[in-house]
Write an enzyme that holds these catalytic residues in place. Sequence first.
Site, mmCIF file in Angstrom:
data_model
loop_
_atom_site.group_PDB
_atom_site.id
_atom_site.type_symbol
_atom_site.label_atom_id
_atom_site.label_comp_id
_atom_site.label_asym_id
_atom_site.label_seq_id
_atom_site.Cartn_x
_atom_site.Cartn_y
_atom_site.Cartn_z
ATOM 1 N N LEU A 199 0.840 -1.194 0.000
ATOM 2 C CA LEU A 199 0.000 0.000 0.000
ATOM 3 C C LEU A 199 0.879 1.250 0.000
ATOM 4 O O LEU A 199 1.742 1.405 0.862
ATOM 5 C CB LEU A 199 -0.929 0.006 1.209
ATOM 6 C CG LEU A 199 -1.928 -1.147 1.260
ATOM 7 C CD1 LEU A 199 -2.754 -1.078 2.531
ATOM 8 C CD2 LEU A 199 -2.831 -1.135 0.036
ATOM 9 N N GLY A 251 3.222 0.719 3.398
ATOM 10 C CA GLY A 251 4.480 1.325 2.971
ATOM 11 C C GLY A 251 4.809 2.543 3.793
ATOM 12 O O GLY A 251 4.367 3.637 3.464
ATOM 13 N N ASP A 270 10.018 9.620 8.762
ATOM 14 C CA ASP A 270 10.652 10.806 8.217
ATOM 15 C C ASP A 270 9.697 11.978 8.366
ATOM 16 O O ASP A 270 8.488 11.797 8.322
ATOM 17 C CB ASP A 270 10.969 10.573 6.735
ATOM 18 C CG ASP A 270 11.996 11.551 6.188
ATOM 19 O OD1 ASP A 270 12.169 12.631 6.772
ATOM 20 O OD2 ASP A 270 12.621 11.216 5.174
ATOM 21 N N LEU A 304 -5.264 3.794 -0.976
ATOM 22 C CA LEU A 304 -6.597 3.931 -0.401
ATOM 23 C C LEU A 304 -7.453 4.815 -1.318
ATOM 24 O O LEU A 304 -6.928 5.726 -1.967
ATOM 25 C CB LEU A 304 -6.511 4.556 0.990
ATOM 26 C CG LEU A 304 -5.768 3.735 2.042
ATOM 27 C CD1 LEU A 304 -5.673 4.511 3.346
ATOM 28 C CD2 LEU A 304 -6.443 2.400 2.262
ATOM 29 N N LEU A 328 -0.667 9.186 4.692
ATOM 30 C CA LEU A 328 -1.144 9.009 6.059
ATOM 31 C C LEU A 328 -0.085 8.319 6.902
ATOM 32 O O LEU A 328 0.772 7.603 6.379
ATOM 33 C CB LEU A 328 -2.423 8.157 6.078
ATOM 34 C CG LEU A 328 -3.588 8.617 5.204
ATOM 35 C CD1 LEU A 328 -4.737 7.620 5.311
ATOM 36 C CD2 LEU A 328 -4.047 10.000 5.587
#
Length: 124
Positions: free
Chosen positions: A22, A42, A46, A68, A88
């Site tokens: 994803l 995924g 960071d 998504l 997200l």
Amino acid sequence: FQMETTQESYLDLFPLDAIVYLTPDSENVLEDIDPSKVYVLGGLVDESIHKNLTLQRAQEQSLQTARLPIREYMVKTVNTKNYHSETLAINQVFDVLSTYYETRSWPAALKAGVSSGKGYMLPD
């Protein structure tokens, strides 16, 4: 939910054709959750957003990718910063997926996981 941790790579644990990585950069929209698939969130630790980094990683590993359906169910909000992001945090993606799995409703799932600070909202 049952969770296990391991130091082994998902590439060693599951067949490649069962893995869906994803990433918000995928052109493929996640339309449903397939219980026979393994979904990899995924994620990067960071402060900045590296466009296409997770997509590139998945492609290098010859994995299916999906994103998504934020664009399909939500609309951009007007905001002073003109900020809109489909990226997200991992916990937000997990909230979306678990809510969708329980409700089978993308609007309910996206409402649960996509904060208003991302610049998207469900239409009225």
